[in-house]
Design an enzyme around this catalytic site. Structure first.
Site, PDB file in Angstrom:
ATOM      1  N   LEU A   1      -5.167   8.404  -1.905  1.00  0.00           N
ATOM      2  CA  LEU A   1      -3.675   8.171  -2.309  1.00  0.00           C
ATOM      3  C   LEU A   1      -3.023   9.197  -1.645  1.00  0.00           C
ATOM      4  O   LEU A   1      -2.008   8.965  -1.034  1.00  0.00           O
ATOM      5  CB  LEU A   1      -3.634   7.839  -3.704  1.00  0.00           C
ATOM      6  CG  LEU A   1      -3.974   6.678  -4.448  1.00  0.00           C
ATOM      7  CD1 LEU A   1      -3.963   6.697  -5.978  1.00  0.00           C
ATOM      8  CD2 LEU A   1      -3.121   5.274  -4.024  1.00  0.00           C
TER       9      LEU A   1
ATOM     10  N   GLY B   1       0.899  -1.074  -0.058  1.00  0.00           N
ATOM     11  CA  GLY B   1       0.021  -0.130  -0.001  1.00  0.00           C
ATOM     12  C   GLY B   1       0.914   1.201  -0.095  1.00  0.00           C
ATOM     13  O   GLY B   1       2.089   1.211   0.374  1.00  0.00           O
TER      14      GLY B   1
ATOM     15  N   GLY C   1      -8.404   6.139 -11.209  1.00  0.00           N
ATOM     16  CA  GLY C   1      -8.465   7.696 -11.348  1.00  0.00           C
ATOM     17  C   GLY C   1      -7.239   8.434 -11.259  1.00  0.00           C
ATOM     18  O   GLY C   1      -7.055   9.202 -12.091  1.00  0.00           O
ATOM     19  N   GLY C   2      -6.818   8.402 -10.041  1.00  0.00           N
ATOM     20  CA  GLY C   2      -5.298   9.020  -9.806  1.00  0.00           C
ATOM     21  C   GLY C   2      -5.259   9.436  -8.745  1.00  0.00           C
ATOM     22  O   GLY C   2      -5.969   9.184  -7.635  1.00  0.00           O
TER      23      GLY C   2
ATOM     24  N   ARG D   1     -22.757  10.019  -6.478  1.00  0.00           N
ATOM     25  CA  ARG D   1     -22.609   8.864  -6.190  1.00  0.00           C
ATOM     26  C   ARG D   1     -23.566   8.063  -5.257  1.00  0.00           C
ATOM     27  O   ARG D   1     -24.091   6.744  -5.655  1.00  0.00           O
ATOM     28  CB  ARG D   1     -21.292   8.546  -5.829  1.00  0.00           C
ATOM     29  CG  ARG D   1     -20.554   7.204  -5.858  1.00  0.00           C
ATOM     30  CD  ARG D   1     -19.247   6.958  -5.361  1.00  0.00           C
ATOM     31  NE  ARG D   1     -18.263   7.500  -6.278  1.00  0.00           N
ATOM     32  CZ  ARG D   1     -16.761   7.373  -6.338  1.00  0.00           C
ATOM     33  NH1 ARG D   1     -16.266   7.001  -4.889  1.00  0.00           N
ATOM     34  NH2 ARG D   1     -16.049   7.764  -7.096  1.00  0.00           N
TER      35      ARG D   1
ATOM     36  N   HIS E   1     -16.691   0.238  -1.266  1.00  0.00           N
ATOM     37  CA  HIS E   1     -15.630   0.940  -1.882  1.00  0.00           C
ATOM     38  C   HIS E   1     -14.470   1.381  -0.953  1.00  0.00           C
ATOM     39  O   HIS E   1     -13.221   1.123  -1.156  1.00  0.00           O
ATOM     40  CB  HIS E   1     -16.073   2.015  -2.829  1.00  0.00           C
ATOM     41  CG  HIS E   1     -14.985   2.319  -3.829  1.00  0.00           C
ATOM     42  ND1 HIS E   1     -14.380   1.611  -4.888  1.00  0.00           N
ATOM     43  CD2 HIS E   1     -14.560   3.738  -4.098  1.00  0.00           C
ATOM     44  CE1 HIS E   1     -13.336   2.531  -5.354  1.00  0.00           C
ATOM     45  NE2 HIS E   1     -13.548   3.654  -5.097  1.00  0.00           N
TER      46      HIS E   1
ATOM     47  N   GLU F   1      -5.758   4.099   4.600  1.00  0.00           N
ATOM     48  CA  GLU F   1      -7.212   3.910   4.880  1.00  0.00           C
ATOM     49  C   GLU F   1      -8.000   3.230   6.342  1.00  0.00           C
ATOM     50  O   GLU F   1      -8.950   3.518   6.670  1.00  0.00           O
ATOM     51  CB  GLU F   1      -7.748   2.993   3.472  1.00  0.00           C
ATOM     52  CG  GLU F   1      -9.207   2.802   3.402  1.00  0.00           C
ATOM     53  CD  GLU F   1      -9.788   2.230   2.298  1.00  0.00           C
ATOM     54  OE1 GLU F   1      -9.006   2.050   1.114  1.00  0.00           O
ATOM     55  OE2 GLU F   1     -10.951   1.737   2.279  1.00  0.00           O
TER      56      GLU F   1
ATOM     57  N   ALA G   1       0.783   3.939   1.892  1.00  0.00           N
ATOM     58  CA  ALA G   1       0.734   4.706   3.004  1.00  0.00           C
ATOM     59  C   ALA G   1       1.867   4.068   3.846  1.00  0.00           C
ATOM     60  O   ALA G   1       2.851   4.683   4.246  1.00  0.00           O
ATOM     61  CB  ALA G   1      -0.529   4.555   3.998  1.00  0.00           C
TER      62      ALA G   1
HETATM   63  C1  LIG Z   1     -10.808  -0.238  -7.391  1.00  0.00           C
HETATM   64  C2  LIG Z   1     -10.213   0.903  -6.416  1.00  0.00           C
HETATM   65  C3  LIG Z   1      -9.979   2.260  -7.191  1.00  0.00           C
HETATM   66  C4  LIG Z   1      -9.562   3.344  -6.279  1.00  0.00           C
HETATM   67  N1  LIG Z   1      -9.273   4.260  -6.935  1.00  0.00           N
HETATM   68  C5  LIG Z   1      -8.686   5.321  -6.121  1.00  0.00           C
HETATM   69  C6  LIG Z   1      -8.390   6.495  -7.001  1.00  0.00           C
HETATM   70  O1  LIG Z   1      -8.279   6.536  -8.372  1.00  0.00           O
HETATM   71  N2  LIG Z   1      -7.723   7.293  -6.130  1.00  0.00           N
HETATM   72  C7  LIG Z   1      -7.539   7.388  -4.922  1.00  0.00           C
HETATM   73  O2  LIG Z   1      -7.067   8.304  -4.106  1.00  0.00           O
HETATM   74  N3  LIG Z   1      -7.835   6.488  -4.208  1.00  0.00           N
HETATM   75  C8  LIG Z   1      -8.478   5.350  -4.781  1.00  0.00           C
HETATM   76  N4  LIG Z   1      -8.917   4.339  -4.272  1.00  0.00           N
HETATM   77  C9  LIG Z   1      -8.734   4.187  -2.825  1.00  0.00           C
HETATM   78  C10 LIG Z   1      -7.470   3.869  -2.501  1.00  0.00           C
HETATM   79  O3  LIG Z   1      -6.856   3.019  -3.373  1.00  0.00           O
HETATM   80  C11 LIG Z   1      -7.139   3.401  -1.224  1.00  0.00           C
HETATM   81  O4  LIG Z   1      -7.814   3.747  -0.332  1.00  0.00           O
HETATM   82  C12 LIG Z   1      -5.737   3.246  -0.891  1.00  0.00           C
HETATM   83  O5  LIG Z   1      -4.692   2.859  -1.719  1.00  0.00           O
HETATM   84  C13 LIG Z   1      -5.325   2.637   0.489  1.00  0.00           C
HETATM   85  O6  LIG Z   1      -4.038   2.458   0.758  1.00  0.00           O
HETATM   86  P1  LIG Z   1      -3.262   2.020   2.079  1.00  0.00           P
HETATM   87  O7  LIG Z   1      -1.746   2.003   2.100  1.00  0.00           O
HETATM   88  O8  LIG Z   1      -3.865   2.469   3.309  1.00  0.00           O
HETATM   89  O9  LIG Z   1      -3.747   0.587   1.987  1.00  0.00           O
HETATM   90  P2  LIG Z   1      -3.684  -0.560   0.936  1.00  0.00           P
HETATM   91  O10 LIG Z   1      -2.965   0.105  -0.338  1.00  0.00           O
HETATM   92  O11 LIG Z   1      -4.828  -1.238   0.847  1.00  0.00           O
HETATM   93  O12 LIG Z   1      -2.516  -1.535   1.596  1.00  0.00           O
HETATM   94  C14 LIG Z   1      -2.776  -2.579   2.651  1.00  0.00           C
HETATM   95  C15 LIG Z   1      -1.758  -3.697   2.491  1.00  0.00           C
HETATM   96  O13 LIG Z   1      -1.835  -4.305   3.905  1.00  0.00           O
HETATM   97  C16 LIG Z   1      -2.063  -5.439   3.728  1.00  0.00           C
HETATM   98  N5  LIG Z   1      -2.623  -6.197   4.697  1.00  0.00           N
HETATM   99  C17 LIG Z   1      -4.110  -6.238   5.213  1.00  0.00           C
HETATM  100  N6  LIG Z   1      -4.144  -6.866   6.272  1.00  0.00           N
HETATM  101  C18 LIG Z   1      -2.754  -7.462   6.618  1.00  0.00           C
HETATM  102  C19 LIG Z   1      -2.277  -8.461   7.708  1.00  0.00           C
HETATM  103  N7  LIG Z   1      -3.233  -8.755   8.685  1.00  0.00           N
HETATM  104  N8  LIG Z   1      -1.031  -8.715   7.743  1.00  0.00           N
HETATM  105  C20 LIG Z   1      -0.238  -8.308   6.819  1.00  0.00           C
HETATM  106  N9  LIG Z   1      -0.594  -7.203   5.879  1.00  0.00           N
HETATM  107  C21 LIG Z   1      -2.044  -7.243   5.606  1.00  0.00           C
HETATM  108  C22 LIG Z   1      -2.703  -5.598   2.539  1.00  0.00           C
HETATM  109  O14 LIG Z   1      -2.513  -6.972   1.698  1.00  0.00           O
HETATM  110  C23 LIG Z   1      -2.201  -4.540   1.749  1.00  0.00           C
HETATM  111  O15 LIG Z   1      -1.024  -5.088   1.169  1.00  0.00           O
HETATM  112  C24 LIG Z   1      -9.386   3.221  -4.946  1.00  0.00           C
HETATM  113  C25 LIG Z   1      -9.717   1.798  -4.443  1.00  0.00           C
HETATM  114  C26 LIG Z   1     -10.113   0.768  -5.191  1.00  0.00           C
HETATM  115  C27 LIG Z   1     -10.598  -0.380  -4.608  1.00  0.00           C
END
Ligand SMILES: Cc1cc2nc3c(=O)[nH]c(=O)nc-3n(C[C@H](O)[C@H](O)[C@H](O)COP(=O)(O)OP(=O)(O)OC[C@H]3O[C@@H](n4cnc5c(N)ncnc54)[C@H](O)[C@@H]3O)c2cc1C
Length: 552
Positions: free
Chosen positions: A410, A28, A65-66, A307, A369, A393, A30
């Site tokens: 993002l 991810g 989207g971005g 939406r 979502h 997230e 973050a």
């Molecule tokens: C289809 C889709 C389209 C989107 N489009 C956009 C967009 O265009 N622009 C935008 O800003 N946002 C968009 N979003 C939202 C955005 O992608 C997410 O909110 C953001 O990427 C979350 O990032 P993160 O680093 O918090 O978590 P994530 O990117 O989800 O990373 C979390 C990681 O933790 C791991 N994990 C989970 N539980 C455990 C555990 N117990 N032990 C070890 N690892 C674990 C997961 O496998 C994953 O690798 C979209 C989301 C989706 C689903």
């Protein structure tokens, strides 16, 4: 790796002030941002744990989207205004200000300079800013319609270049190590709760390791998978939220789950996002027997309604008439070659699923979502538990309020990923001799006496039950009766699953199931408690609602 892990994560004398367990996110945006910033000090060991075998797997990877940049006629004030309007009165102005002011520079530093991501540009070299709903300016930077994929490829590569980042794939975090809970010292009860790392399950070796660190960063993403229909990949089941909850972290805004109106409903391709831009280009929603229905729900906006309105309209049609999907017709409104050029990924993915979108309508359903709530953190990503951070997230910075503005997530991952790292650096500097608990002070994971492997039919069956309960009773349209019913059923399931968990050998599926039922309860209870409709939390049994500008 097996030998290396305990040495890196435990200093025998208990003086490991530099190790950081980033639970859990290689993939991810973050967690990767936190890891990259912390790894700038070569003395510091950063361990990144992710459950997936593929380090890229995450919600971030699927972003289409971005990410928000700063458009040409744009400024921080305008972005703050848009975020607050979308959040329906529940977004934190302070969080919005931080994002708007720090975002563009970090995007340049982390994504462009460190991860070498090349966003789409115009022939003159200027960025090609996209426009999305509820943004008052063109400001979205993208890489075709596969922005997340490009970002994750760049971030993973950047982390792999850092010798002091250890990436552990196939490793599922099970629980946080917190004192007094895991302490052998009875006097620890009288001290503040403090996090010392996490227990994590090695999926290949089937053992649980103790990872002890000066700071622990939860970056586990969202929880869409607790719903029957979702755009989220399998890892998004709320693991980090459940872990934090069990440890006593404050969880807020859990009722605000954002649903996207149009996810593909085709066998083998369920949940694939069909961008809102398809309706933007003239796509019309139809019932399976060909009736256009959006004018019944939003006479002025029709298919381009906000939406949440479109998602609820589809849901209502499906519930009232028993449809399992509705149709999105773009073929009748756009020439085939233009359609293919404008939506190459959507065209290709639908074709794989046997649907030629240039000739026939697309079956779609609304889908969970994005989780707007989460572990309450301050402006530095600090939770209420000492040494425990949450970013991305899983966290609730207050930015999204009751409704997330498109493409803010993002950027939020970048900004708070970076801020948490800066806070950790400062904390480590101010307490360089901080002593971590020794190995003997933290109980090893004990699975002795457990011989039965988890029955996969039970795991799958229980998970589907949770997903159905959440979809039907804690979904787009909520009322007290449905929510109370959900809570009763989830409570029963929770008891069953807890017994199952305590009597069965650990597996990734079992860990996820236990967490899924826990976070489902958290959401259902928050939704029952909050009787006022606001943003993406819609109570059909309440006269009181806050409209806000629900345009994302
Ligand atoms: C289809 C889709 C389209 C989107 N489009 C956009 C967009 O265009 N622009 C935008 O800003 N946002 C968009 N979003 C939202 C955005 O992608 C997410 O909110 C953001 O990427 C979350 O990032 P993160 O680093 O918090 O978590 P994530 O990117 O989800 O990373 C979390 C990681 O933790 C791991 N994990 C989970 N539980 C455990 C555990 N117990 N032990 C070890 N690892 C674990 C997961 O496998 C994953 O690798 C979209 C989301 C989706 C689903």
């Amino acid at each position: 790796m097996e030998e290396k892990i305990p040495r890196r994560t435990f200093l025998k004398n208990g003086a490991m002030a530099l190790g950081v367990v980033a639970v859990c996110d290689l993939s991810g945006i973050a967690g990767a941002t936190t890891a990259l910033r912390l790894a700038r000090d070569p003395q510091r060991q950063v361990i990144v744990i992710t459950r997936a075998p593929d380090p890229h797997e995450s919600n971030s990877r699927y972003a289409q989207g971005g990410v928000i940049g700063r458009g040409l006629d744009d400024d921080a004030d305008l972005l703050v205004k848009d975020i607050l309007a979308a959040g329906a009165g529940a977004s934190s102005p302070q969080a919005a200000r931080i994002l708007a002011e720090e975002g563009p520079a970090l995007l340049q530093e982390i994504l462009v300079e460190t991860a070498h991501i090349q966003f789409d540009s115009l022939p003159d070299g200027e960025p090609e800013y996209g426009k999305e709903a509820a943004h008052s300016r063109r400001r979205i930077l993208h890489v075709g319609d596969g922005t997340g994929q490009a970002i994750m490829a760049g971030l993973v590569e950047a982390m792999q270049r850092c010798p002091n980042i250890t990436i552990l794939t196939n490793t599922t975090a099970v629980d946080l190590i917190t004192f007094p809970h895991h302490s052998r010292d009875p006097l620890a009860t009288y001290r503040p709760v403090v996090c010392h790392g996490a227990y994590a399950f090695d999926r290949k070796q089937r053992t649980v390791h103790r990872f002890v660190a000066a700071a622990t960063v939860l970056a586990t993403g969202g929880l869409g998978r607790i719903y029957r229909n979702t755009t989220n990949p399998p890892g998004a089941r709320g693991d980090g939220l459940a872990m934090a909850h069990r440890a006593g972290a404050r969880i807020v805004n859990a009722e605000y789950v954002q649903f996207h109106p149009t996810a593909l409903a085709a066998p083998g391709a369920e949940g694939f996002l069909i961008s809102e831009a398809v309706r933007g280009e003239g796509g019309v929603l139809l019932t399976p027997d060909g009736r256009a229905f959006m004018s019944d729900y939003a006479p002025e906006w029709k298919d381009l309604a906000p939406r949440d309105i479109v998602a609820r309209a589809i849901h209502s049609e499906m519930e009232t008439h028993g449809y399992s999907y509705v149709l999105l017709d773009i073929a009748s409104h756009m020439p085939a070659d233009a359609l293919q050029a404008r939506f190459p990924n959507i065209y290709a993915r639908c074709l794989e699923a046997g649907i030629d979108i240039t000739r026939e309508p697309i079956p779609v359903v609304p889908a969970a979502h994005y989780f707007c709530g989460g572990v309450l953190v301050d402006e530095w990503g600090c939770s209420n538990i000492q040494n425990l951070y949450a970013v991305g997230e899983i966290s609730c910075t207050g930015l999204h309020g009751a409704n997330r503005l498109a493409s803010t997530s993002l950027l939020e991952g970048l900004v708070w990923g970076d801020r948490a790292a800066r806070h950790i650096e400062a904390a480590l500097r101010s307490a360089p001799r901080a002593v971590l608990p020794g190995r003997e002070e933290i109980p090893a994971w004990d699975e002795s006496g457990l011989v039965a492997d988890a029955d996969s039919a039970l795991i799958q069956g229980d998970m589907q039950t949770i997903q159905n309960i959440m979809w039907h009773y804690v979904g787009l349209a909520r009322n007290a009766e449905r929510l109370s019913r959900a809570i009763r059923e989830l409570r029963h399931l929770w008891n069953e699953i807890e017994t199952f968990y305590r009597t069965t050998r650990l597996s990734d599926g079992l860990i996820g199931l236990r967490n899924a039922v826990e976070v489902s309860m958290i959401i259902a209870q928050a939704a029952l408690h909050n009787r006022q409709s606001r943003g993406c939390h819609y109570r059909e049994d309440s006269a009181s609602s806050v409209e806000g500008e629900r345009l994302i």
